[in-house]
Design an enzyme around this catalytic site. Structure first.
Site, PDB file in Angstrom:
ATOM      1  CB  THR A  27      35.091  27.942  35.409  1.00 18.51           C
ATOM      2  OG1 THR A  27      34.215  29.161  35.923  1.00 18.51           O
ATOM      3  CG2 THR A  27      33.819  26.824  35.472  1.00 18.51           C
ATOM      4  N   GLY A  28      37.280  25.484  34.409  1.00 18.27           N
ATOM      5  CA  GLY A  28      37.971  24.245  33.275  1.00 18.27           C
ATOM      6  C   GLY A  28      38.951  23.323  34.916  1.00 18.27           C
ATOM      7  CB  SER A  29      40.694  20.128  33.596  1.00 17.21           C
ATOM      8  OG  SER A  29      41.371  20.919  32.239  1.00 17.21           O
ATOM      9  N   GLY A  83      41.663  29.340  32.806  1.00 17.29           N
ATOM     10  CA  GLY A  83      41.645  28.929  31.563  1.00 17.29           C
ATOM     11  C   GLY A  83      41.439  29.594  30.776  1.00 17.29           C
ATOM     12  CB  ALA A  84      41.998  30.527  27.901  1.00 23.74           C
ATOM     13  N   GLY A  96      35.309  29.273  26.993  1.00 24.10           N
ATOM     14  CA  GLY A  96      33.945  28.713  27.113  1.00 24.10           C
ATOM     15  C   GLY A  96      33.854  27.475  26.783  1.00 24.10           C
ATOM     16  N   GLY A  98      33.886  25.745  28.652  1.00 23.03           N
ATOM     17  CA  GLY A  98      33.030  24.949  29.513  1.00 23.03           C
ATOM     18  C   GLY A  98      31.962  25.632  29.655  1.00 23.03           C
ATOM     19  CD  GLU A 104      35.435  31.375  31.931  1.00 21.00           C
ATOM     20  OE1 GLU A 104      35.580  29.480  33.281  1.00 21.00           O
ATOM     21  OE2 GLU A 104      35.885  31.355  30.779  1.00 21.00           O
ATOM     22  CE  LYS A 122      43.400  23.975  26.598  1.00 20.93           C
ATOM     23  NZ  LYS A 122      43.201  24.305  28.571  1.00 20.93           N
TER      24      LYS A 122
HETATM   25  O1  LIG Z   1      34.434  28.000  30.363  1.00 22.03           O
HETATM   26  C1  LIG Z   1      35.448  27.547  30.357  1.00 22.03           C
HETATM   27  C2  LIG Z   1      36.129  28.133  30.243  1.00 22.03           C
HETATM   28  O2  LIG Z   1      36.657  29.575  29.406  1.00 22.03           O
HETATM   29  C3  LIG Z   1      37.356  27.271  30.632  1.00 22.03           C
HETATM   30  O3  LIG Z   1      38.603  28.386  31.563  1.00 22.03           O
HETATM   31  C4  LIG Z   1      38.109  27.236  29.470  1.00 22.03           C
HETATM   32  O4  LIG Z   1      37.377  25.918  28.384  1.00 22.03           O
HETATM   33  C5  LIG Z   1      39.513  25.963  29.456  1.00 22.03           C
HETATM   34  O5  LIG Z   1      39.356  25.235  29.835  1.00 22.03           O
HETATM   35  P1  LIG Z   1      40.168  23.379  30.724  1.00 22.03           P
HETATM   36  O6  LIG Z   1      41.410  24.187  31.016  1.00 22.03           O
HETATM   37  O7  LIG Z   1      39.456  22.551  30.784  1.00 22.03           O
HETATM   38  O8  LIG Z   1      40.599  23.771  29.746  1.00 22.03           O
END
Ligand SMILES: O=C[C@H](O)[C@H](O)[C@H](O)COP(=O)(O)O
Length: 226
Positions: A27-29, A83-84, A96, A98, A104, A122
């Site tokens: 989940t996430g961008s 993602g992280a 988390g 998102g 997850e 990150k």
């Molecule tokens: O709850 C969301 C997840 O852990 C996402 O994988 C994490 O927040 C990273 O999201 P993004 O790729 O949008 O930075």
């Protein structure tokens, strides 16, 4: 551009997916780009089955004709790409941002391999700059927050559109501002010891590989030594 770095890392990770695999969709961008790339390969004939870590990712997968299967039909997941929010050199993670950390973690714990995709922002020396998301049941959450604060953080209930954010499981997310975390294992145990805490966003020793996309178009891969 961060967007391109995320896409680079995600596309690299998807190369590891082969015919016949059961794939966990993060989940996430950044995971978004992995799902889009999986959809592209499915359209080209890749045969996989997938499970999703959020309603949002499941909807995206369905729109791309990626076959989603019920968890009851799945014994193990071959690989999950997610993602992280932060990753350290030992591949311990904060997740988390998102709000999807519980699903997850459930999916990651049943995955043979967990590949994390991220842009360079990150990676950290020590986890904790990003406030640690903790999923908390709404019942008596004020008491749970006090116990979280007693662990040495400033807990903030996440808001969205002027109201308390709810996870896909109907729970709250409390963002815990600890600052640098020196004992990730100890903190994880302490959080699990608080009734009312459903799960926390520390993913300790779960990731097998971290793929980091850089703005110059290069990719760095870190593999877990565990
Ligand atoms: O709850 C969301 C997840 O852990 C996402 O994988 C994490 O927040 C990273 O999201 P993004 O790729 O949008 O930075």
């Amino acid at each position: 551009m961060q967007v391109e770095s995320k896409r680079l890392a995600a596309v690299e990770a998807v190369k590891e997916i082969k015919d016949g695999m059961v794939v966990g969709l993060g989940t996430g961008s950044t995971a978004y780009y992995a799902i889009v790339e999986i959809g592209r390969r499915v359209a080209e004939g890749l045969r996989i089955r997938a499970v999703a870590t959020s309603v949002q990712s499941e909807e995206l997968a369905v729109s791309l004709h990626i076959p989603i299967v019920p968890f009851a039909e799945v014994e193990t997941i071959d690989v999950t790409i997610d993602g992280a929010d932060e990753a350290d050199g030992a591949l311990h993670l904060i997740k988390g941002g998102g709000g999807a950390l519980l699903r997850e973690k459930i999916v990651a714990a049943s995955s043979k391999r967990l590949i994390i995709v991220a842009d360079a922002s990150k990676t950290v020396v020590r986890l904790g700059r990003f406030p640690l998301p903790v999923e908390v049941v709404p019942f008596a959450h004020e008491l749970t927050l006090r116990k979280l604060a007693a662990l040495g953080c400033e807990p903030v209930i996440r808001q969205k559109d002027g109201t308390q954010f709810r996870t896909d499981n109907g729970n709250l997310i409390v963002d815990c501002h600890f600052g640098a975390i020196h004992d990730v294992e100890g903190l994880g145990l302490s959080l699990h010891g608080i009734p009312g805490v459903v799960e926390h966003g520390l993913f300790i020793g779960m990731a097998d590989k971290l793929i980091v996309g850089h703005e110059d178009g290069s990719i760095r891969v870190l593999t877990s030594t565990r």
